[in-house]
Design a protein around this motif. Structure first.
Motif: not given
Length: 380
Positions: A149-155, A187-194, A199-204, A207-213
């Motif tokens: 997710r970090q490598q893809i980046g966000r506009p 933008e003000k709510d977005y945090d692209d740190s590790f 946190r974004e993945i878990v919120d959306e 926890v199972t979102g961390l095992w995508l793929g």
């Protein structure tokens, strides 16, 4: 190992440490290539069609990242990727060394005392590698998801993101990021740190979102299995040829390939493994980046801002087989290998560097173990 004697050879933990250090070194050297190939792989078939052009090559992607994001753009997710590389390599080398050593020990137990165990068959090498890879995947895939997710980046992280979306030269890779951005927080709510991405993945997605793929990841355990299986087989043949040419007993068990020969054998082994498994590699990246989910939502005529709401309503993500079937329908067999040249370039260089430096890192790992042993004896 007796209490009074320092370690003379590496244990499975030592081999794991050597492999992890070597993996981090080789991946750090080629990291910008890793970012570029991830963005190429994440581009979906539909976004490629919109500008009437094929997915840009690795060099073009790197130059575009440099122009729009600077040097920092080529190192997006570097920390997460290094953590993932270290943990994955450590886990893989540990499990691989452990299961391989255990298997060879069992083979020797069935032979007369003093008899040398025969070389493992290709099938045995593949099975042992697959078992080790599966165990490593289960424990390390959450960091892999965050790194992707970090490598893809966000506009929203780029000052000219809006301009980019409307520019004629906009690439398919950037359009994928635009689709993902539509449903993200402001933008003000977005945090692209590790931890912000985690946190974004878990919120959306929970926890199972961390095992995508994970499923395609388990299938891809045959990749390192093929790589190391082919490497060990070719290595044993070359060493046997060296011993035969130099005379009986000249090399023995201490014979080793030269760094250059290790580089060539490693490159050949990784190329073979990449070609065989590439369609699933591409599918795994699209699952973790969620570009495949966005593509399915668009096919279902969902407005782009409702993409994530679509995911929540259906509670399931697009599977690897669905991605491959869709790509086959639209682009045929060639579509399965979108961006393979970028994958091979990065993977081959990284793997070859790892194999070439493997012996050196094993020496360092042994030195670390001896140092720790002496420190423990001193403080005991």
């Amino acid at each position: 190992m007796s209490a009074a004697q320092a370690p003379q050879q590496l244990t499975p933990l030592g081999y794991a440490l050597a492999g992890a250090l070597g993996g981090c070194f080789s991946n750090a050297v080629v990291y910008p290539l890793d970012v570029a190939k991830t963005r190429i792989q994440a581009a979906t078939a539909d976004t490629n069609d919109k500008d009437g052009k094929k997915t840009p090559g690795m060099l073009r992607v790197i130059l575009r990242i440099l122009k729009k994001e600077g040097i920092a753009g080529l190192y997006r997710g570097f920390t997460a990727t290094m953590i993932n590389t270290f943990s994955m390599q450590y886990a893989y080398f540990f499990f691989y060394s452990f299961v391989r050593t255990s298997y060879i020990r069992r083979l020797k137990a069935k032979l007369p005392p003093g008899t040398k165990a025969p070389p493992l068959s290709t099938a045995a090498e593949l099975i042992l590698g697959a078992v080790a890879g599966a165990l490593a995947q289960i424990f390390t895939i959450p960091v892999s998801v965050i790194a992707t997710r970090q490598q893809i980046g966000r506009p929203i992280d780029r000052p000219e993101s809006k301009k980019t979306r409307s520019a004629p030269a906009c690439s398919s890779v950037e359009k994928v990021a635009d689709i993902e951005n539509a449903a993200l927080p402001k933008e003000k709510d977005y945090d692209d740190s590790f931890f912000g991405v985690a946190r974004e993945i878990v919120d959306e997605e929970g926890v199972t979102g961390l095992w995508l793929g994970l499923k395609p990841g388990l299938v891809l355990t045959v990749n390192p299995a093929i790589t190391y299986g082919a490497y060990e087989r070719v290595k044993s043949v070359l060493l046997l040829a060296q011993e035969t040419a130099a005379g009986a007993g000249a090399g023995g068990e201490n014979a080793k390939l030269s760094p250059w020969m290790s580089f060539m054998v490693g490159a050949l082994s990784k190329t073979l493994a990449t070609v065989v498994t590439y369609p699933y590699i591409m599918a795994k990246v699209r699952i973790q980046a969620r570009t495949a989910d966005a593509e399915e939502a668009i096919e279902e005529h969902q407005p782009v801002p409702q993409v994530h709401a679509y995911h929540h309503a259906h509670s399931k993500h697009v599977g690897a087989l669905t991605i491959l079937a869709r790509t086959w329908r639209k682009h045929g067999f060639v579509g399965w290998y979108q961006g393979m040249s970028a994958q091979i370039t990065k993977a081959v260089i990284s793997q070859a560097l790892l194999f070439m430096s493997k012996d050196q890192f094993e020496h360092w790992a042994l030195a670390i173990m001896v140092l720790l042993y002496r420190l423990r004896r001193t403080t005991a």
